[in-house]
Scaffold this motif. Structure first.
Motif, PDB file in Angstrom:
ATOM      1  N   MET A 199       0.850  -1.182   0.000  1.00 16.19           N
ATOM      2  CA  MET A 199       0.000   0.000   0.000  1.00 16.19           C
ATOM      3  C   MET A 199       0.892   1.240   0.000  1.00 16.19           C
ATOM      4  SD  MET A 199      -2.877   1.183   2.848  1.00 16.19           S
ATOM      5  CE  MET A 199      -4.017  -0.101   2.473  1.00 16.19           C
TER       6      MET A 199
ATOM      7  N   GLU B 128       1.741   5.368   0.413  1.00 20.21           N
ATOM      8  CA  GLU B 128       1.332   6.357   1.425  1.00 20.21           C
ATOM      9  C   GLU B 128       0.009   7.011   1.022  1.00 20.21           C
ATOM     10  OE1 GLU B 128       2.712   7.177   4.549  1.00 20.21           O
ATOM     11  OE2 GLU B 128       3.707   5.288   4.088  1.00 20.21           O
TER      12      GLU B 128
ATOM     13  N   LYS C 175      -2.775   4.666   1.731  1.00 18.99           N
ATOM     14  CA  LYS C 175      -2.992   4.565   3.177  1.00 18.99           C
ATOM     15  C   LYS C 175      -3.868   5.732   3.655  1.00 18.99           C
ATOM     16  CE  LYS C 175       0.557   5.244   5.997  1.00 18.99           C
ATOM     17  NZ  LYS C 175       1.727   5.019   6.895  1.00 18.99           N
ATOM     18  N   TYR C 176      -3.562   6.935   3.192  1.00 15.80           N
ATOM     19  CA  TYR C 176      -4.355   8.089   3.630  1.00 15.80           C
ATOM     20  C   TYR C 176      -5.745   8.095   3.008  1.00 15.80           C
ATOM     21  CZ  TYR C 176      -0.688   9.717   6.513  1.00 15.80           C
ATOM     22  OH  TYR C 176       0.226   9.782   7.524  1.00 15.80           O
TER      23      TYR C 176
ATOM     24  N   SER D   3      -3.456   5.295  14.059  1.00 13.49           N
ATOM     25  CA  SER D   3      -2.986   4.098  13.369  1.00 13.49           C
ATOM     26  C   SER D   3      -3.382   2.843  14.126  1.00 13.49           C
ATOM     27  CB  SER D   3      -1.471   4.148  13.161  1.00 13.49           C
ATOM     28  OG  SER D   3      -0.796   4.182  14.401  1.00 13.49           O
TER      29      SER D   3
ATOM     30  N   ILE E 140      -4.002   0.683  10.467  1.00 10.20           N
ATOM     31  CA  ILE E 140      -3.531   0.998   9.115  1.00 10.20           C
ATOM     32  C   ILE E 140      -2.035   1.297   9.075  1.00 10.20           C
ATOM     33  CG2 ILE E 140      -3.957   3.484   9.139  1.00 10.20           C
ATOM     34  CD1 ILE E 140      -5.483   2.766   6.406  1.00 10.20           C
TER      35      ILE E 140
END
Length: 179
Positions: free
Chosen positions: A1, A3, A6-7, A137, A142
């Motif tokens: 994944m 960045e 992820k966001y 997190s 995540i």
């Protein structure tokens, strides 16, 4: 994944949208910078856009920037540019760059490039940086969101290394702010 992925994943959680450190910092920015109505501001790493809306309601001409395409709340109706802060910020230099709760999310090897792009985006720049590990997190499972967790003195050194003049600063141990 990646960045960005992820966001974009974390922004799908309504609970992540509840708190807005940038919006909480807007009052300090207004007090420190004393901007005039109509001046331009780039909200860099705008997240939900709540801070940008607060500053636009004050009378500033705000443009939001974030690399997560789904970060901005649906009810925020301000110009939005999807942009990766590791790249120079497009367009004219604004009167102000506003960057809150962003720098700690940047991988250590990219901090200086992002910091340089942020400070070059405005004639004056307001930074608010969290100096502790994130809780989100763990809540959202995540992976870490705060990738560069450093004390306020370290952030001060990075800013000064870019030959920026610090006009005002606040060190609260858990976070720091600079104009």
């Amino acid at each position: 994944m990646t960045e960005q992925e992820k966001y974009e994943a974390v922004w799908t959680h309504s609970a992540y949208r509840v708190m807005s450190p940038g919006d909480r910092s807007a009052e300090m920015f207004l007090r420190w910078a004393d901007p005039k109505k109509g001046q331009t501001l780039r909200d860099l790493g705008c997240g939900s856009g709540k801070a940008g809306k607060t500053l636009a309601d004050y009378g500033l001409d705000v443009t939001l920037f974030d690399f997560a395409s789904n970060a901005v709340d649906d009810d925020i109706k301000l110009p939005f540019v999807q942009h990766d802060l590791t790249q120079p910020i497009p367009g004219e230099i604004a009167d102000y760059a506003y960057c809150c709760d962003v720098m700690e999310h940047i991988p250590p090897e990219q901090v200086m490039a992002v910091l340089k792009n942020v400070v070059m985006a405005g004639n004056k720049t307001y930074l608010q940086i969290c100096c502790i590990d994130d809780l989100a997190s763990k809540i959202f499972g995540i992976g870490p969101l705060h990738l560069t967790v450093k004390p306020p003195a370290w952030w001060r050194e990075q800013i000064l290394s870019l030959r920026c003049e610090i006009l005002k600063e606040d060190d609260c141990e858990t976070h720091c702010a600079f104009l």
